[in-house]
Design a protein around this motif. Sequence first.
Motif, PDB file in Angstrom:
ATOM      1  N   SER A   2      23.255  35.891  33.830  1.00  0.00           N
ATOM      2  CA  SER A   2      22.603  36.888  32.986  1.00  0.00           C
ATOM      3  C   SER A   2      22.465  36.305  31.591  1.00  0.00           C
ATOM      4  O   SER A   2      23.221  35.410  31.198  1.00  0.00           O
ATOM      5  N   LEU A   3      21.490  36.794  30.838  1.00  0.00           N
ATOM      6  CA  LEU A   3      21.256  36.273  29.512  1.00  0.00           C
ATOM      7  C   LEU A   3      22.287  36.818  28.529  1.00  0.00           C
ATOM      8  O   LEU A   3      22.599  38.006  28.539  1.00  0.00           O
ATOM      9  N   LYS A   4      22.789  35.936  27.681  1.00  0.00           N
ATOM     10  CA  LYS A   4      23.793  36.325  26.699  1.00  0.00           C
ATOM     11  C   LYS A   4      23.145  37.208  25.634  1.00  0.00           C
ATOM     12  O   LYS A   4      22.058  36.928  25.148  1.00  0.00           O
ATOM     13  N   THR A   5      23.813  38.278  25.280  1.00  0.00           N
ATOM     14  CA  THR A   5      23.292  39.197  24.271  1.00  0.00           C
ATOM     15  C   THR A   5      23.429  38.589  22.881  1.00  0.00           C
ATOM     16  O   THR A   5      24.431  37.948  22.564  1.00  0.00           O
ATOM     17  N   ASP A  86       8.888  44.039  36.321  1.00  0.00           N
ATOM     18  CA  ASP A  86      10.041  43.379  35.704  1.00  0.00           C
ATOM     19  C   ASP A  86       9.673  41.936  35.380  1.00  0.00           C
ATOM     20  O   ASP A  86       8.912  41.295  36.116  1.00  0.00           O
ATOM     21  N   TRP A  88      10.872  37.976  34.646  1.00  0.00           N
ATOM     22  CA  TRP A  88      11.929  37.071  35.097  1.00  0.00           C
ATOM     23  C   TRP A  88      11.753  35.683  34.497  1.00  0.00           C
ATOM     24  O   TRP A  88      10.635  35.217  34.292  1.00  0.00           O
ATOM     25  N   ASN A 121      15.480  36.465  25.195  1.00  0.00           N
ATOM     26  CA  ASN A 121      15.489  37.766  25.856  1.00  0.00           C
ATOM     27  C   ASN A 121      14.853  38.835  24.953  1.00  0.00           C
ATOM     28  O   ASN A 121      14.049  39.658  25.411  1.00  0.00           O
ATOM     29  N   VAL A 353      16.360  35.015  36.564  1.00  0.00           N
ATOM     30  CA  VAL A 353      17.117  35.834  35.629  1.00  0.00           C
ATOM     31  C   VAL A 353      16.216  36.902  35.043  1.00  0.00           C
ATOM     32  O   VAL A 353      15.143  36.602  34.512  1.00  0.00           O
ATOM     33  N   LYS A 354      16.649  38.140  35.144  1.00  0.00           N
ATOM     34  CA  LYS A 354      15.829  39.283  34.704  1.00  0.00           C
ATOM     35  C   LYS A 354      15.937  39.505  33.202  1.00  0.00           C
ATOM     36  O   LYS A 354      17.038  39.447  32.628  1.00  0.00           O
TER      37      LYS A 354
END
Length: 356
Positions: A2-5, A86, A88, A121, A353-354
């Motif tokens: 998952s992408l890091k915030t 969505d 990706w 993101n 990765v969404k």
Amino acid sequence: MSLKTIHEIDIVKAPHSKIASVDFDNLIFGNTFTDHMLVCDFKDGAWGKPLIKPYEPFLIDPSAKVFHYGQAIFEGMKAYKDESDDVWLFRPDQNLERFNKSAVRMAMPEVPEDIFLGGLNEILKLEKDWVKKGMGNSLYIRPFMIAFGTGVVAAPSTQYRFMIILSPAKAYYSGEVKVIIAEHYSRAANGGIGAAKAAGNYSAQFYPQKLANEQGFQQIIWTDDATHTKLEEAGTMNVFFRIGDKLMTAPVSERILDGVTRKSIIALAKSMGIAVEERSVLVEELIQGMKDGTLKEIFGAGTAAVVSVIRAFCYQDTTYELPVQDDSFALKLKEKLTNIQYKLEDDPFGWTVKIG
């Protein structure tokens, strides 16, 4: 993954979007850009707060070291939209890893994951409407970093600018590709920067590429700098050779870029029961393969085209036409890979990765 915030980011939205004026059916690759860009500066030994702002030119000092000593690196990525709207990404962690390897080799600061992936993101959430559905449609992503510090002393900069810009793209059709095998010019040398996505690597290719185009060839298959007997890359892509029912490609090295598409194709081929060898392939093997009929296919692999089928190659003024394959490995692998990217098939590798 998952992408890091990213927790610290400023966003200034464009007052008006230009998306309505864009003809998405007739895009020229890399010529149209979205409404926003990401900017983050490095100075005093630390990265500042990233800013997403309207896409626009910016001022830079004439003595900025990017102009004089070529400290510039980049990546190439794509975002895809599925039938549920969505968005990706495909293996973005690999692009970050390679970007930072390039940065180290060019004596530039590494970009933290939260700025690179977290910032990506955020800008993709903002530009989601620019990613169009349908096979072949995508949003090309260009992260890059340049030396922003001033002065013409031959030394690394102390200030840098990291940016992300986005460009909508259609399917990349290259047609029938004919290549010439390099006998004099080299793309890279041992000890050099061939394995880095440095801007200078690409500008150095332009002249021999021009000569190849004038002879009627679309690309060059580069050979090793020492002997010009080992086949290395095709234009700006990694290159694969099918001899018999075995797929071969040169191993990554100081001279050869560690392509994300390349490693994905190797993994897919193995999962499909195709034998793969990562080893040096010699020019003489291609010539012999044409003589005895064992050379079946050659294709390039990269972000833009995914797979680019090569129909003919020239060596020492002789052109060899490759046969058309009913069971083409290139086309099977391209279909499998693009189906995963567009979420038309399951992703058993966990590559997608969404955004969100």
